[in-house]
Design a protein around this motif. Structure first.
Motif, PDB file in Angstrom:
ATOM      1  N   SER A  66     -14.113 -21.786  -7.101  1.00  0.00           N
ATOM      2  CA  SER A  66     -14.370 -21.493  -8.664  1.00  0.00           C
ATOM      3  C   SER A  66     -15.801 -21.727  -8.816  1.00  0.00           C
ATOM      4  O   SER A  66     -16.632 -21.111  -9.803  1.00  0.00           O
ATOM      5  N   GLY A  67     -16.338 -22.783  -8.504  1.00  0.00           N
ATOM      6  CA  GLY A  67     -17.823 -23.175  -8.701  1.00  0.00           C
ATOM      7  C   GLY A  67     -18.694 -21.956  -8.463  1.00  0.00           C
ATOM      8  O   GLY A  67     -19.711 -21.712  -8.689  1.00  0.00           O
ATOM      9  N   ARG A  71     -17.886 -18.989  -7.689  1.00  0.00           N
ATOM     10  CA  ARG A  71     -17.657 -17.875  -8.340  1.00  0.00           C
ATOM     11  C   ARG A  71     -18.651 -17.816  -9.709  1.00  0.00           C
ATOM     12  O   ARG A  71     -19.357 -16.991 -10.015  1.00  0.00           O
ATOM     13  N   GLU A  72     -18.441 -19.021 -10.303  1.00  0.00           N
ATOM     14  CA  GLU A  72     -19.343 -19.231 -11.682  1.00  0.00           C
ATOM     15  C   GLU A  72     -20.736 -19.205 -11.306  1.00  0.00           C
ATOM     16  O   GLU A  72     -21.493 -18.452 -12.203  1.00  0.00           O
ATOM     17  N   ARG A 100     -23.344 -16.165 -13.118  1.00  0.00           N
ATOM     18  CA  ARG A 100     -24.335 -16.597 -13.604  1.00  0.00           C
ATOM     19  C   ARG A 100     -25.622 -15.922 -13.256  1.00  0.00           C
ATOM     20  O   ARG A 100     -26.534 -15.387 -14.042  1.00  0.00           O
ATOM     21  N   GLU A 144     -22.844 -17.005 -21.116  1.00  0.00           N
ATOM     22  CA  GLU A 144     -22.813 -17.798 -19.884  1.00  0.00           C
ATOM     23  C   GLU A 144     -23.587 -18.961 -20.083  1.00  0.00           C
ATOM     24  O   GLU A 144     -23.319 -20.002 -19.195  1.00  0.00           O
ATOM     25  N   ARG A 174     -27.008 -28.074 -10.696  1.00  0.00           N
ATOM     26  CA  ARG A 174     -25.602 -27.854 -10.443  1.00  0.00           C
ATOM     27  C   ARG A 174     -24.869 -28.843  -9.703  1.00  0.00           C
ATOM     28  O   ARG A 174     -25.368 -29.147  -8.802  1.00  0.00           O
TER      29      ARG A 174
END
Length: 151
Positions: free
Chosen positions: A59-60, A62-63, A67, A108, A151
């Motif tokens: 998920s990270g 894909r995020e 972005r 975003e 991140r």
């Protein structure tokens, strides 16, 4: 003592020994089953945690990819408008593409990247000097890159 009495005592001893041995074997079996169940529960918990970690990581990623794509689209639309400012030749839908790309960045986030993008668009709308446009563009790129690193 008669043979029958000896046989009866031997049989009773065998039955009593079997009962005692069976009782201890049963207790050991129950403990072994409980230990196996506990080990299975721990293994299932570990598997669930591993799957959860994998899903969170995916998920990270894909995020991050979304972005990055959104920022790249905005930067492309801004570059097109900067070139239009320099040479006076642009397409009628350049402003629409820039506004759409800005909307993506605003959605975003994070807020500092959105603010830098908004500042660049504001500079383009005010027809700022080329060096100011370059500074605003570099500020956006810098803030966007920093958001990747944090991140």
């Amino acid at each position: 003592m008669s043979d029958w009495a000896i046989a009866l005592i031997a049989a009773g001893s065998a039955i009593a020994g079997s009962a005692v041995t069976g009782w201890y074997a049963r207790g050991a079996g129950i403990r072994q089953a409980a230990a196996a169940r506990h080990a299975g529960d721990r293994q299932a918990d570990a598997l669930l945690e591993s799957v959860g970690m994998t899903l969170r990581a995916e998920s990270g990623h894909r995020e991050f990819a979304l972005r990055r794509q959104t920022y790249a689209e905005f930067l492309g639309a801004a570059e097109t408008r900067i070139l239009t400012e320099r040479n006076g030749r642009g397409q009628p839908d350049d402003d629409v593409a820039l506004q759409r790309a800005l909307g993506g960045v605003l959605l975003e986030g994070p807020p500092d990247v959105a603010a830098a993008a908004q500042h660049l668009v504001d500079c383009l709308r005010r027809h700022e000097r080329p060096d100011e446009l370059t500074r605003a563009k570099l500020a956006f790129v810098s803030v966007a890159q920093e958001s990747y690193r944090s991140r």
